[in-house]
Design an enzyme around this catalytic site. Structure first.
Site, PDB file in Angstrom:
ATOM      1  N   ASP A   1      -7.540  11.477 -11.427  1.00 46.79           N
ATOM      2  CA  ASP A   1      -7.948  11.235 -13.203  1.00 46.79           C
ATOM      3  C   ASP A   1      -9.113  11.527 -12.883  1.00 46.79           C
ATOM      4  O   ASP A   1      -9.802  12.372 -12.648  1.00 46.79           O
ATOM      5  CB  ASP A   1      -7.758   9.888 -12.786  1.00 46.79           C
ATOM      6  CG  ASP A   1      -8.559   8.761 -12.494  1.00 46.79           C
ATOM      7  OD1 ASP A   1      -9.471   9.329 -11.719  1.00 46.79           O
ATOM      8  OD2 ASP A   1      -8.569   7.811 -12.665  1.00 46.79           O
TER       9      ASP A   1
ATOM     10  N   CYS B   1      -8.423   9.121  -6.755  1.00 49.13           N
ATOM     11  CA  CYS B   1      -9.435   8.288  -8.538  1.00 49.13           C
ATOM     12  C   CYS B   1     -10.507   8.046  -8.011  1.00 49.13           C
ATOM     13  O   CYS B   1     -10.259   8.136  -6.387  1.00 49.13           O
ATOM     14  CB  CYS B   1      -7.876   7.224  -9.029  1.00 49.13           C
ATOM     15  SG  CYS B   1      -7.653   5.890  -7.727  1.00 49.13           S
TER      16      CYS B   1
ATOM     17  N   THR C   1     -10.539   5.021  -6.093  1.00 45.65           N
ATOM     18  CA  THR C   1     -10.630   3.963  -4.906  1.00 45.65           C
ATOM     19  C   THR C   1      -9.530   4.824  -4.502  1.00 45.65           C
ATOM     20  O   THR C   1      -9.256   4.166  -3.132  1.00 45.65           O
ATOM     21  CB  THR C   1     -10.139   2.409  -5.305  1.00 45.65           C
ATOM     22  OG1 THR C   1      -8.741   2.542  -5.852  1.00 45.65           O
ATOM     23  CG2 THR C   1     -11.118   2.137  -5.833  1.00 45.65           C
TER      24      THR C   1
ATOM     25  N   HIS D   1       2.867   8.018  12.638  1.00 44.47           N
ATOM     26  CA  HIS D   1       3.871   6.698  11.986  1.00 44.47           C
ATOM     27  C   HIS D   1       4.317   6.160  11.114  1.00 44.47           C
ATOM     28  O   HIS D   1       5.424   6.079  10.773  1.00 44.47           O
ATOM     29  CB  HIS D   1       2.170   5.288  12.250  1.00 44.47           C
ATOM     30  CG  HIS D   1       2.278   5.267  13.709  1.00 44.47           C
ATOM     31  ND1 HIS D   1       1.407   3.873  13.749  1.00 44.47           N
ATOM     32  CD2 HIS D   1       1.838   5.953  14.680  1.00 44.47           C
ATOM     33  CE1 HIS D   1       1.275   4.130  15.104  1.00 44.47           C
ATOM     34  NE2 HIS D   1       1.153   5.283  15.624  1.00 44.47           N
TER      35      HIS D   1
ATOM     36  N   HIS E   1       9.896   5.035  14.655  1.00 46.66           N
ATOM     37  CA  HIS E   1       9.022   5.203  13.689  1.00 46.66           C
ATOM     38  C   HIS E   1       9.738   5.847  12.822  1.00 46.66           C
ATOM     39  O   HIS E   1      10.195   5.824  11.551  1.00 46.66           O
ATOM     40  CB  HIS E   1       8.306   6.520  13.827  1.00 46.66           C
ATOM     41  CG  HIS E   1       6.841   6.418  14.639  1.00 46.66           C
ATOM     42  ND1 HIS E   1       6.180   4.687  14.404  1.00 46.66           N
ATOM     43  CD2 HIS E   1       6.208   6.494  16.192  1.00 46.66           C
ATOM     44  CE1 HIS E   1       5.468   4.349  14.829  1.00 46.66           C
ATOM     45  NE2 HIS E   1       5.028   5.870  16.364  1.00 46.66           N
TER      46      HIS E   1
HETATM   47  C1  RB5 Z   1     -10.870   4.680 -13.279  1.00 41.79           C
HETATM   48  O1  RB5 Z   1     -12.293   3.876 -13.878  1.00 41.79           O
HETATM   49  C2  RB5 Z   1     -10.734   3.821 -12.254  1.00 41.79           C
HETATM   50  O2  RB5 Z   1      -9.900   2.422 -12.559  1.00 41.79           O
HETATM   51  C3  RB5 Z   1      -9.621   4.536 -11.120  1.00 41.79           C
HETATM   52  O3  RB5 Z   1     -10.262   5.788 -10.800  1.00 41.79           O
HETATM   53  C4  RB5 Z   1      -9.018   4.525  -9.672  1.00 41.79           C
HETATM   54  O4  RB5 Z   1     -10.059   3.763  -9.192  1.00 41.79           O
HETATM   55  C5  RB5 Z   1      -8.144   3.001 -10.281  1.00 41.79           C
HETATM   56  O5  RB5 Z   1      -7.794   2.517  -9.367  1.00 41.79           O
END
Ligand code: RB5
Length: 145
Positions: free
Chosen positions: A11, A68, A70, A101, A137
């Site tokens: 994203d 993204c 996180t 794994h 596994h």
């Molecule tokens: C975008 O602001 C953020 O929410 C997205 O990149 C991500 O971290 C969502 O899990």
């Protein structure tokens, strides 16, 4: 790993890191299938997780990388498909274990959580580490599908 392109998607929060990882993939000799996004404009991460899932399910790539902020949202989206085993990794150790794994076929990274050098280390480990296999596994991974 199989000689198909490595697919990559992000994203807006992950787009800069995606660019750096595309360069790294090419430097390592991989063909890259870039599923977007293409710029910093705000988009919805589920759309790009879904694009990755469709690409893996269709066999257009055997491995994928998703980014993204996180790594969490886009991995939740990608993991809704039974053929996808996306793992959010933060370092070489979590990446190695996700391959050994879990036979992870998609690496999920958080651009707001890790730096570019750690991300490149994760990428290399993801591509170079084989699934450990073995009855234990294999039985567990089979249950994921
Ligand atoms: C975008 O602001 C953020 O929410 C997205 O990149 C991500 O971290 C969502 O899990």
């Amino acid at each position: 790993m199989p000689a198909t392109p490595v697919a990559i998607a992000s994203d807006h929060a992950g787009v800069a890191l995606k660019g750096a990882l595309i360069e790294e993939l090419r430097a390592l000799g991989h063909e890259v299938l870039d599923l977007g996004t293409e710029g910093p404009g705000s988009v919805d991460y589920p759309d790009f997780g879904q694009a990755m899932a469709e690409t893996i399910a269709a066999g257009r790539a055997a491995r994928g990388v998703i980014v993204c902020g996180t790594g969490i949202g886009i991995s939740i989206a990608a993991n809704r498909h039974p053929k996808v085993r996306a793992a959010v990794c933060h370092d070489a150790t979590s990446t190695r274990l996700a391959r050994e794994h879990n036979d992870a076929n998609v690496l999920a990274l958080g651009a707001r959580l890790i730096g570019v050098e750690v991300a490149k280390e994760c990428l290399k480990t993801f591509l170079e580490t084989d699934f450990a296999g073995g009855e234990r596994h294999e039985r567990r991974v089979a249950k994921l599908g």
